[in-house]
Enzyme design. Structure first.
Site, PDB file in Angstrom:
ATOM      1  N   ILE A 320       0.821  -1.205   0.000  1.00  0.00           N
ATOM      2  CA  ILE A 320       0.000   0.000   0.000  1.00  0.00           C
ATOM      3  C   ILE A 320       0.857   1.257   0.000  1.00  0.00           C
ATOM      4  CG2 ILE A 320      -1.867  -1.230   1.150  1.00  0.00           C
ATOM      5  CD1 ILE A 320      -1.211   0.264   3.717  1.00  0.00           C
ATOM      6  N   HIS A 321       0.273   2.316  -0.496  1.00  0.00           N
ATOM      7  CA  HIS A 321       0.974   3.607  -0.588  1.00  0.00           C
ATOM      8  C   HIS A 321       0.882   4.301   0.774  1.00  0.00           C
ATOM      9  CE1 HIS A 321       2.591   6.986  -2.998  1.00  0.00           C
ATOM     10  NE2 HIS A 321       1.903   7.749  -2.155  1.00  0.00           N
ATOM     11  N   HIS A 322       1.738   3.876   1.692  1.00  0.00           N
ATOM     12  CA  HIS A 322       1.678   4.373   3.069  1.00  0.00           C
ATOM     13  C   HIS A 322       3.063   4.246   3.694  1.00  0.00           C
ATOM     14  CE1 HIS A 322       0.681   4.384   7.398  1.00  0.00           C
ATOM     15  NE2 HIS A 322      -0.407   5.049   7.043  1.00  0.00           N
TER      16      HIS A 322
END
Length: 404
Positions: A320-322
């Protein structure tokens, strides 16, 4: 954040008993308080509200753990000379809704929240303007389309919080605009929420039992369009997911699910149904069935058999983009991660996230029900608090029905 807290507090206000039945009410209240404590600290004076910490451009340029960010922590505020009616209005709505959530468990804290909500509403009403005019840095990333809906949203939550049948807050709403038929309910457009709240008022015996047509008619049209019984239905994927746009579509799906779920639970005791075009009668159970179909899709009943809630099942997004999820915990490896080094070592690393962000909901699939689990795919892979918050109450309701 303010919209996130409003969604969480709404979940407690309407589904508190269901949350309590699953021993989750205290957790929900803790989540609300985490946000409201921050908002209270940001509201330092009656006409002063801090709206941003940091800078979007510099923050996006770095990929670091939140514990060791090196980017500037500049603060930005709105005040009487630099207004932001939209920001003040949504924050007022969040605090007013939260005051309802805490009325039974912590009356003193509830009173504090209500006091700040009243001040912020008056601030936004008396000093009008868009917040991005006062905080241009925020407008680069979260540009507001207007402030009328936020002020109406704040007023209707304040009306509910003080428990009055006829008061100046309700008068303010009824003298405003219903907003016509909307295409979505989101952090930027609250008109559907305002329409629902006015309709709710009529269903519980207020307004002489009849919602004004400028609020009722567009609300009914919106709901009918969402459940595919309208004249201008919301687009759906072949797999059955409501679909608005390619970038973080699920935020709109979850917020709409909360509106429909709450509406169904006010129709039920009123022994009322929803009437859509072509004489289609929709019962409260029909509405809940539709909500369940959307939640089921999000949790894995979809063409990819993937849960878009991180940590749910075994097949969920693992890249995930985190920043916090993608970089090893500082407790496990305290080696400093530099601004650009984080991209080289962690962002582009073809490995699953070392930290599982349980409960986070990513942006979701495209119109073809496809999803690419790549960290750089931020339109689909980036989670947001506004995605998950509306589902808290919805999941409590669905869980209570499945165990009934």
């Amino acid at each position: 954040m303010a919209f996130t807290i409003t969604m969480l507090a709404w979940s407690v206000a309407d589904f508190g008993s269901q949350l309590a039945a699953k021993n989750e009410l205290s957790n929900a209240l803790e989540a609300v308080k985490w946000g409201t404590d921050y908002l209270l600290k940001a509201h330092t004076q009656a006409d002063v509200l801090y709206g941003e910490v940091g800078d979007g451009d510099s923050d996006h340029a770095c990929w670091q753990r939140p514990e060791e960010m090196t980017t500037p922590r500049t603060t930005f505020k709105i005040d009487a000379k630099h207004p932001g009616s939209d920001l003040a209005g949504e924050t007022a709505a969040a605090l007013a809704a939260a005051s309802i959530a805490f009325q039974k468990s912590d009356p003193q804290y509830s009173s504090t929240l209500l006091g700040h909500a009243k001040q912020l509403f008056e601030f936004g009403r008396d000093h009008v303007g868009l917040y991005q005019s006062s905080i241009p840095a925020a407008g680069e990333f979260y540009k507001s389309s207007g402030y009328e809906d936020e002020l109406l949203w704040a007023a209707i939550w304040l009306h509910r919080a003080i428990g009055g049948q006829n008061d100046t807050y309700l008068d303010y709403v009824l003298e405003g605009s219903g907003g016509d038929t909307r295409t979505m309910f989101s952090w930027d457009d609250k008109f559907v929420g305002v329409q629902f709240a006015v309709v709710r008022e009529s269903l519980i015996g207020g307004l002489n039992g009849t919602a004004p047509s400028e609020y009722l008619d567009p609300f009914v049209e919106f709901i009918c369009n969402c459940i595919q019984e309208g004249v201008d239905n919301v687009q759906m994927t072949d797999g059955g997911l409501l679909w608005w746009q390619a970038w973080n579509n699920l935020q709109y799906t979850t917020s709409t699910a909360l509106v429909i779920a709450s509406y169904s639970e006010y129709l039920r005791p009123a022994h009322a149904n929803l009437e859509c075009p072509d004489s289609v009668t929709v019962t409260p159970d029909d509405l809940i069935d539709f909500v369940k179909s959307q939640v089921d899709y999000i949790l894995g009943s979809n063409p990819k058999k993937m849960s878009y809630m991180v940590g749910m099942g075994s097949n969920y997004p693992k890249h995930i983009h985190h920043r916090g999820a993608s970089i090893v915990s500082i407790k496990k490896d305290p080696t400093p991660v530099t601004c650009k080094g984080g991209y080289d070592i962690w962002f582009y690393k073809n490995a699953t996230d070392p930290n599982v962000l349980d409960g986070a909901i990513v942006g979701g699939p495209d119109l073809s029900d496809s999803y690419t689990d790549v960290r750089s795919n931020y339109p689909q892979a980036e989670p947001a608090t506004v995605n998950t918050a509306p589902l808290v109450g919805v999941l409590a309701l669905l869980a209570s029905r499945s165990s009934a």
